[in-house]
Scaffold this active site. Structure first.
Site, short mmCIF file in Angstrom:
data_model
loop_
_atom_site.label_atom_id
_atom_site.label_comp_id
_atom_site.label_asym_id
_atom_site.label_seq_id
_atom_site.Cartn_x
_atom_site.Cartn_y
_atom_site.Cartn_z
N TRP A 173 -0.23 5.49 -2.57
CA TRP A 173 -0.36 4.51 -3.65
C TRP A 173 0.93 4.30 -4.43
O TRP A 173 1.09 3.29 -5.11
CB TRP A 173 -1.46 4.93 -4.62
CG TRP A 173 -1.33 6.36 -5.11
CD1 TRP A 173 -2.00 7.44 -4.61
CD2 TRP A 173 -0.48 6.86 -6.16
NE1 TRP A 173 -1.61 8.58 -5.27
CE2 TRP A 173 -0.68 8.26 -6.23
CE3 TRP A 173 0.43 6.26 -7.03
CZ2 TRP A 173 0.00 9.05 -7.15
CZ3 TRP A 173 1.11 7.07 -7.94
CH2 TRP A 173 0.88 8.44 -8.00
N LYS A 197 -4.07 2.23 7.17
CA LYS A 197 -4.95 2.46 6.03
C LYS A 197 -4.11 2.47 4.75
O LYS A 197 -3.39 3.43 4.47
CB LYS A 197 -5.68 3.79 6.14
CG LYS A 197 -6.79 3.96 5.08
CD LYS A 197 -7.22 5.39 4.88
CE LYS A 197 -6.39 6.09 3.84
NZ LYS A 197 -6.57 5.51 2.47
N PRO A 198 -4.19 1.40 3.95
CA PRO A 198 -3.53 1.46 2.65
C PRO A 198 -4.29 2.44 1.75
O PRO A 198 -5.48 2.73 1.98
CB PRO A 198 -3.64 0.04 2.11
CG PRO A 198 -4.37 -0.76 3.14
CD PRO A 198 -4.90 0.17 4.17
N ASP A 199 -3.62 2.94 0.73
CA ASP A 199 -4.32 3.80 -0.21
C ASP A 199 -5.44 3.02 -0.88
O ASP A 199 -5.33 1.83 -1.16
CB ASP A 199 -3.36 4.34 -1.26
CG ASP A 199 -3.99 5.45 -2.08
OD1 ASP A 199 -3.88 6.62 -1.67
OD2 ASP A 199 -4.60 5.13 -3.12
N SER A 200 -6.51 3.73 -1.20
CA SER A 200 -7.69 3.09 -1.78
C SER A 200 -7.42 2.50 -3.16
O SER A 200 -8.18 1.65 -3.63
CB SER A 200 -8.84 4.10 -1.88
OG SER A 200 -9.23 4.52 -0.60
N SER A 249 0.91 14.08 0.64
CA SER A 249 1.07 15.48 0.24
C SER A 249 1.28 16.38 1.44
O SER A 249 0.85 16.08 2.56
CB SER A 249 -0.16 15.95 -0.55
OG SER A 249 -1.27 16.10 0.32
N GLU A 270 6.45 12.10 5.91
CA GLU A 270 7.23 12.43 4.71
C GLU A 270 6.26 13.03 3.71
O GLU A 270 5.27 12.39 3.33
CB GLU A 270 7.90 11.21 4.11
CG GLU A 270 8.77 11.58 2.90
CD GLU A 270 9.21 10.41 2.07
OE1 GLU A 270 8.60 10.16 1.02
OE2 GLU A 270 10.17 9.73 2.48
N CYS A 304 8.18 10.79 -4.13
CA CYS A 304 8.43 12.06 -3.46
C CYS A 304 9.85 12.56 -3.65
O CYS A 304 10.09 13.76 -3.64
CB CYS A 304 8.13 11.93 -1.96
SG CYS A 304 6.40 11.57 -1.59
N GLU A 402 5.14 20.81 -7.32
CA GLU A 402 5.46 19.40 -7.54
C GLU A 402 4.51 18.81 -8.58
O GLU A 402 3.29 18.87 -8.44
CB GLU A 402 5.34 18.63 -6.23
CG GLU A 402 5.74 17.16 -6.33
CD GLU A 402 5.62 16.43 -5.01
OE1 GLU A 402 6.43 15.52 -4.77
OE2 GLU A 402 4.72 16.78 -4.21
#
Length: 533
Positions: A173, A197-200, A249, A270, A304, A402
């Site tokens: 996202w 699949k895009p982030d929801s 992640s 990544e 990131c 992180e």
């Protein structure tokens, strides 16, 4: 934190073009032509600036993913035969459409993520750069290459590259434009299809950018966007793809890596980072402080490659802390589409809770908060001030974990050897930064265990060096994006070699033993006179 005149954004303040595009995308939100009559499970999409629902998309199932692969595989069988010249024309038209629609794209990215205008524009530039680079270089990266044989005179060897088939892409996202299509561009231009699949939380940006790619001439079925949960849709993509590209992640990356590994399918990822910045005594402190603000707080720290820890040589420590903290305190925060806002919102209630958890843990354990450390509900539901800490104890969670938010700590070091040792003291190795005189910076940079190192910059210079592959070391990733590898990873290499003049084991008129002596002599002379590869 600097008080601003920026007010909380309202639906009435949305740009007219964005409101129209949102309505169209919502009406056409679909899985394989499912429209607004779709009566299955839906995902409501929230705008972080507003804390309000702005639309919905369908929540896909494993069966929907299977259907997506059926469409994609059929389309790819035709696409692989489309000449490179035509593929290049499509992606060059796409490049122009991205630039033509830059305002609309920035609006959509901001609306779905809550980031500031400059950070959204970074994504537009990145996508255009990506499309131009791979359209300019695809033939060079894909052309058959002559390779040396053990006995070059006796054999002609050619390396061919073939697309793998259907690439699966799972994107996050935080950069829904750059990462929503940036990895798909080289996969597609190399001859593959894509099921993505895009982030929801950010599907509309993906729907919009791929709409522009279809407008540029890409066959509609060649890309299938399946919206839904990672557990269902993402897992189903990993089960069926011919190669998986994932950004997210480290924990999820390990799960997906194991999943595709069982099928012996290629994988690029990544993953997370705990990125260090080193400041040497010979650095320009004012310049370093400015660069550190961008390195730490661009995209509200939700990237990131963002810097989360800074090591400063002791003689420069007080000067840097004072200069840096002054710049941070002067930052403007706000919601909306104004170019002068320096930092926007966090993306969600979950992100806000995560940032609060890490900062409060450090505060309770004795860390000194010299800037920020507070949420700002006066600006929007998920705003949190850019936060700078010193004297962070060893047992504070944010020291090694992180945060993925606008939080950084600063620590003095006795010398650059200590700084390098601390920079490398992590399971991660995604990005690092060095501010120093040029000679010093180039001495330090290669010693840091990180997939990319930006010298006298936070991360943008290394990211924008698109001809140079970048990825993560250690637990920060597998494989690379950008450069030739960023395209060639989506291909299978094929060795085609023709034997010439005589059989490789020699003519039948010569005994095997005699021929072996001849070959030994050739091998020895080949080494001496460098006649062989």
């Amino acid at each position: 934190m600097k008080r601003t005149n920026y007010k909380r954004l309202s639906v009435a303040a949305l740009p007219a073009d964005l409101e129209t595009e949102l309505r169209d995308l919502t009406t056409n939100a679909r899985l394989h032509n499912l429209n607004d009559d779709y009566d299955g499970k839906r995902l409501d999409i929230e705008a972080p600036f507003l804390g309000e629902t702005i639309g919905w998309v369908a929540s896909g199932s494993a069966e929907d993913v299977t259907e997506a692969f059926r469409f994609a595989r059929r389309a790819q069988q035709s696409w692989v035969h489309v000449p490179f010249a035509e593929r290049k024309r499509i992606f060059r038209r796409f490049h122009d459409l991205v630039l033509k629609n830059s305002d609309l794209l920035c609006d959509m990215v901001q609306l779905e993520t809550g980031k500031n205008r400059a950070s959204s524009f970074d994504e537009v530039m990145d996508v255009a750069n990506n499309a131009r680079y791979y359209s300019n270089n695809v033939e060079k990266f894909m052309k058959p290459r002559k390779r040396a044989s053990a006995m070059s005179i006796m054999a002609k060897s050619i390396e061919y590259r073939h697309p793998l088939g259907v690439v699966g892409q799972i994107s996050p996202w935080n950069y829904p434009l750059s990462l929503g299509i940036g990895d798909a561009i080289p996969a597609l231009i190399a001859g593959n299809a894509v099921v993505a699949k895009p982030d929801s939380a950010t599907p509309f940006t993906s729907l919009l950018i791929f709409k522009l790619l279809f407008d540029a001439g890409l066959p509609r079925d060649l890309v299938q966007l399946v919206t839904g949960s990672g557990r269902v849709v993402g897992s189903a993509i990993a089960d069926q793809c011919d190669f998986l590209m994932f950004t997210g992640s480290t924990a999820t990356g390990k799960v997906l890596g194991e999943q595709v590994g069982r099928r012996l399918v290629g994988y690029s990822a990544e993953l997370g980072g705990k990125n260090p910045l080193i400041i040497a005594n010979d650095a320009d402190i004012s310049y370093a402080a400015r660069g550190a603000v961008d390195a730490c707080f661009s995209n509200s720290g939700q990237l990131c490659v963002s810097i989360e820890r800074i090591y400063v040589e002791r003689a420069s420590y007080e000067d840097f802390v004072g200069t840096f903290s002054s710049r941070v305190q002067a930052m403007s925060l706000g919601s909306g589409f104004d170019w002068e806002i320096q930092m926007g919102s966090l993306a969600s209630a979950d992100q806000l809770a995560t940032v609060e958890k890490y900062v409060e843990d450090a505060r309770e354990k004795g860390a000194n908060i010299i800037c920020g450390g507070k949420k700002r509900p006066d600006l929007g539901p998920y705003f949190y001030e850019p936060t700078v800490l010193t004297d962070v104890p060893q047992d504070a969670l944010l020291r090694t974990e992180e945060v993925f938010g606008p939080v950084v700590y600063i620590e003095p070091v006795d010398d650059l050897y200590d700084a390098i040792e601390l920079a490398n003291d992590t399971d991660y190795g995604l990005n690092a930064s060095v501010f120093a005189a040029d000679d010093t910076a180039w001495q330090i940079g290669p010693k840091i265990e990180s997939g990319s190192v930006a010298l006298n910059d936070g991360y943008t210079s290394s990211w924008a060096a698109i001809d140079n592959p970048m990825g993560g070391m250690k637990e920060s990733g597998v494989s690379h994006r950008h450069g030739a590898e960023g395209l060639q990873k989506y291909t299978a290499t094929q060795n085609v070699t023709s034997q010439r003049f005589m059989y490789f084991r020699g003519p039948e008129s010569i005994s095997r033993k005699t021929f072996s002596k001849i070959m030994l002599a050739l091998l020895k002379s080949g080494k001496t006179f460098r006649l062989l590869p």
